[in-house]
Motif scaffolding. Sequence first.
Motif, PDB file in Angstrom:
ATOM      1  N   ALA A  22       0.838  -1.205   0.000  1.00 28.52           N
ATOM      2  CA  ALA A  22       0.000   0.000   0.000  1.00 28.52           C
ATOM      3  C   ALA A  22       0.869   1.249   0.000  1.00 28.52           C
ATOM      4  O   ALA A  22       1.884   1.315   0.688  1.00 28.52           O
ATOM      5  N   SER A  24      -1.041   4.319  -0.006  1.00 30.58           N
ATOM      6  CA  SER A  24      -2.045   5.337   0.310  1.00 30.58           C
ATOM      7  C   SER A  24      -1.724   6.153   1.557  1.00 30.58           C
ATOM      8  O   SER A  24      -2.108   7.308   1.654  1.00 30.58           O
ATOM      9  N   ARG A  31       2.297   8.794  -3.857  1.00 31.27           N
ATOM     10  CA  ARG A  31       0.978   8.162  -3.918  1.00 31.27           C
ATOM     11  C   ARG A  31       0.773   7.497  -5.273  1.00 31.27           C
ATOM     12  O   ARG A  31       1.423   7.853  -6.249  1.00 31.27           O
ATOM     13  N   ILE A  32      -0.164   6.582  -5.304  1.00 28.01           N
ATOM     14  CA  ILE A  32      -0.649   6.016  -6.558  1.00 28.01           C
ATOM     15  C   ILE A  32      -2.028   6.620  -6.770  1.00 28.01           C
ATOM     16  O   ILE A  32      -2.918   6.440  -5.928  1.00 28.01           O
ATOM     17  N   GLU A  35      -5.542   4.652  -6.183  1.00 30.05           N
ATOM     18  CA  GLU A  35      -4.897   3.415  -5.725  1.00 30.05           C
ATOM     19  C   GLU A  35      -5.871   2.249  -5.622  1.00 30.05           C
ATOM     20  O   GLU A  35      -5.539   1.128  -6.006  1.00 30.05           O
ATOM     21  N   TYR A  57      -2.908  -7.294  -0.099  1.00 31.85           N
ATOM     22  CA  TYR A  57      -2.680  -5.851  -0.146  1.00 31.85           C
ATOM     23  C   TYR A  57      -2.342  -5.440   1.272  1.00 31.85           C
ATOM     24  O   TYR A  57      -3.144  -5.615   2.184  1.00 31.85           O
TER      25      TYR A  57
END
Length: 151
Positions: A22, A24, A31-32, A35, A57
């Motif tokens: 992760a 987030s 960041r993605i 996400e 995840y």
Amino acid sequence: VFSALGVPPPAAARPSEVVFVAASRSTNGRRIRDEALVVDAVRRWAASRFPAQPFVYVDLERLSLSEELRQVSRAGVYISLFGSALHNCRFLRPGALAIELHGSLHNDMFDFYSYYALCALGCGVRYAALGTEGAVPRDPPPPGRFWPHIP
């Protein structure tokens, strides 16, 4: 390291999992975008490509060091945004696949010379880097400058 923390070494860890780290809540500000959607797409891809490996995840920043090593040592496929989480490639089982995700931040160049590629290669781990639009420089590097693809 493993025995000192009471964690079985990667070769002894079972079962093999697809681990997506992760980003987030990352403390480094990376960041993605979207996400949850990316994780969903990767989960579907992993299910079709690695059907026998459960998809996990995980937010490694919430785990203790021994929990983190235990999680990483079970990974047959380890997927992470570029950055510190990829230092864990040292603790993957030989033959595992480390996938480094790159975005298009101003300091996020898609670079096959990365420490993570060299780390993975030195540990017997397969490595791949995936970049989003904007992560690859427009002007190609001089011939012979890109790290060769590691299958």
